[in-house]
Every structure is written in C-alpha cells, then in structure tokens.
Design an enzyme around this catalytic site. Structure first.
Site, PDB file in Angstrom:
ATOM      1  N   CYS A  99     -43.977 -14.230 -68.003  1.00 19.02           N
ATOM      2  CA  CYS A  99     -42.386 -14.098 -68.429  1.00 19.02           C
ATOM      3  C   CYS A  99     -42.512 -12.632 -68.745  1.00 19.02           C
ATOM      4  O   CYS A  99     -42.272 -11.823 -68.900  1.00 19.02           O
ATOM      5  CB  CYS A  99     -42.244 -15.954 -68.978  1.00 19.02           C
ATOM      6  SG  CYS A  99     -41.170 -16.108 -70.104  1.00 19.02           S
ATOM      7  N   HIS A 189     -44.085 -19.609 -65.699  1.00 20.47           N
ATOM      8  CA  HIS A 189     -44.614 -19.660 -66.106  1.00 20.47           C
ATOM      9  C   HIS A 189     -45.649 -20.586 -65.362  1.00 20.47           C
ATOM     10  O   HIS A 189     -45.279 -22.058 -65.869  1.00 20.47           O
ATOM     11  CB  HIS A 189     -43.901 -21.242 -67.935  1.00 20.47           C
ATOM     12  CG  HIS A 189     -43.918 -20.184 -68.418  1.00 20.47           C
ATOM     13  ND1 HIS A 189     -44.549 -19.411 -69.767  1.00 20.47           N
ATOM     14  CD2 HIS A 189     -42.162 -19.398 -68.945  1.00 20.47           C
ATOM     15  CE1 HIS A 189     -43.022 -18.605 -70.564  1.00 20.47           C
ATOM     16  NE2 HIS A 189     -42.364 -18.901 -69.625  1.00 20.47           N
ATOM     17  N   GLU A 191     -48.933 -21.434 -66.386  1.00 17.77           N
ATOM     18  CA  GLU A 191     -49.956 -22.357 -67.362  1.00 17.77           C
ATOM     19  C   GLU A 191     -48.770 -23.677 -67.937  1.00 17.77           C
ATOM     20  O   GLU A 191     -49.795 -24.899 -68.345  1.00 17.77           O
ATOM     21  CB  GLU A 191     -49.518 -21.524 -68.468  1.00 17.77           C
ATOM     22  CG  GLU A 191     -48.640 -21.290 -69.702  1.00 17.77           C
ATOM     23  CD  GLU A 191     -47.936 -20.571 -69.201  1.00 17.77           C
ATOM     24  OE1 GLU A 191     -47.334 -19.359 -69.811  1.00 17.77           O
ATOM     25  OE2 GLU A 191     -47.067 -19.995 -68.209  1.00 17.77           O
TER      26      GLU A 191
END
Length: 257
Positions: A99, A189, A191
C-alpha cells in the site's frame, strides 16, 4: 541454528483494536510471512526509528507497511525512508512494499505517486496478474486473478524506469510492480483480515474521511466477499525468500522456532 532475518518498517501507528487482536501490524505481517528459524525485527520509522547503516547487511529482506500518511509528502521520516530505500536498492536487498509501501518504493526508485484520480478504493478487489508472471504463479498453483483487500486513496501514477507492471485492476492501473528481482510493490493489503478491514472502515468514518452512508454500503458489499489470503501469502513469501513451499506457520513470535 538461526535462519534468515527480516525487518518490518512500520509506517503507521497501531490502532488499539489491531494491537489487542493481532499484536499490532508487526504481528499481522509476522503471522503471514514468518517461518521457523527466522528472526523478525521491527522499526517504527514514523518515530524516526531506522536501522543503522551498519545493520542493513544483516537482513535478508525488508517489508514496508501501509500508512495514513501520503507517499508524496515530505515529512522528515518520509524523506529518511526514501534515503533508506535507495540504499537498499543499491545493495539489491529484497524489499516488499505494501500500500503506502508500494507507493513510497515507487517514489524512491524515481516514479511518481499522488491522489488516485478515481478516489478511494475500499473493499475487496480482483487483481489481474500479467502474463509475464504467469509461469511463476503456475509453479505456485496461484490463479492469474486474485482478490485482495484494498484501503487507499493514493496511487502509483508513473513507474520508475525499468520497472514492470505485474498486476492491475478495473480501479487502479498499477496494482503491482516489480523492479529487478529484488523489489516488488503491492497496492492492496495481502496481510489484512476481514475484521481489520471492517475496523478500518469505522475509523475512516470517525476521522471524517468517508461518509457513514458510504461505510454502510461498503460493509454490505464486503459481507459475502473473501480475499485470497493464502495465495497472496505464497506469492509474497516466494518473492521475499525465493521459496515456493507451502507455509502453515501462524506463530506471532519475533524469533520463530
């Protein structure tokens, strides 16, 4: 015997929710990327905490996280981060930017970033991976279209020379890029979990960054969606460590045994 060593460059403060539920953003990344025998360190670069030049060599790779800040701004810590990324590039260190990390990595290499012309992108987005990456993904048994959680209003506008677009979406022209074999940026993202996304939507409302009516619409849209987190996990680990085996370790410790 201790294995590889990695550093997470934390570019955002941890919300209380993420601290309590996931051990902060550092914990989120270690859960996704960490393997047995590795050492993972964190540097809160927003507070001026950077690795010393003498310590850079001990790391096999770096991860640059998301942030509430703009990658096109010139805050002191951002300028210091740009210098560090240039050093890592010169040393051909592996760097994975996520990001804000994707955007600041692009800027450090000579590209341009700014506000996204299409506005906020929040929710689950399908990413189309380039044919040039198809062989590598095939060996990992990863499809050429992958869903990922997005939460950004800035974007990469112009890639550095010699960088290659390896992923795009209907919303964002440059969702992923690769620079040589040692640097890769991902706008989304990989994660994030769904609960983190829902929490962030609430925070954006609290900070008057999006309207409550828009937040409600977003929550309805993501209700039935699910990011392909395992596929992204394989892809990120394969890039960062040059390994394609299955990873099932969810340990949150800094040193993983």
């Amino acid at each position: 015997m201790v294995g590889k060593r990695f550093a997470v460059l934390l570019c955002a403060e941890d919300p209380e929710y993420v601290k309590k539920k996931h051990g902060g953003y550092f914990g989120v990344f270690v859960k996704m990327l960490g393997e047995e025998g590795e050492i993972w360190d964190s540097y809160r670069v927003t507070a001026g905490h950077f690795p010393d030049d003498a310590d850079i060599g001990i790391y096999d790779g770096f991860v640059v996280t998301g942030s509430c800040s703009d990658a096109h701004s010139n805050d002191p810590w951002i300028c210091q981060l740009l210098l560090l990324l240039k050093k890592l590039n010169a040393l051909k260190k592996k760097v994975l930017g996520i990001c804000f990390g994707h955007q600041i990595l692009c800027r450090a290499l000579g590209g341009k970033t700014g506000r996204a012309t299409s506005g906020w992108d929040i929710g689950i987005r399908a990413i189309h991976v380039s044919q040039s990456s198809s062989k590598a993904l095939s060996s990992l048994k990863i499809p050429l279209t992958l869903s990922i959680i997005e939460c950004h209003r800035d974007e990469v506008r112009e890639l550095p020379l010699k960088a290659e677009v390896i992923g795009w979406s209907e919303k964002t022209r440059i969702e992923m890029f690769k620079y040589g074999d040692h640097m890769m940026g991902i706008q989304g993202h990989p994660e994030y979990t769904m609960d983190i996304l829902l929490h962030l939507i609430d925070r954006l409302v609290q900070h008057n960054l999006i309207m409550e009516t828009y937040a409600k619409e977003l929550k309805v849209k993501v209700e039935d969606g699910e990011p392909e987190r395992e596929a992204w996990k394989k892809l990120c680990i394969n890039f960062l460590k040059g390994t394609s085996h299955d990873i099932n370790n969810n340990n949150n410790n800094i040193i993983i045994f």
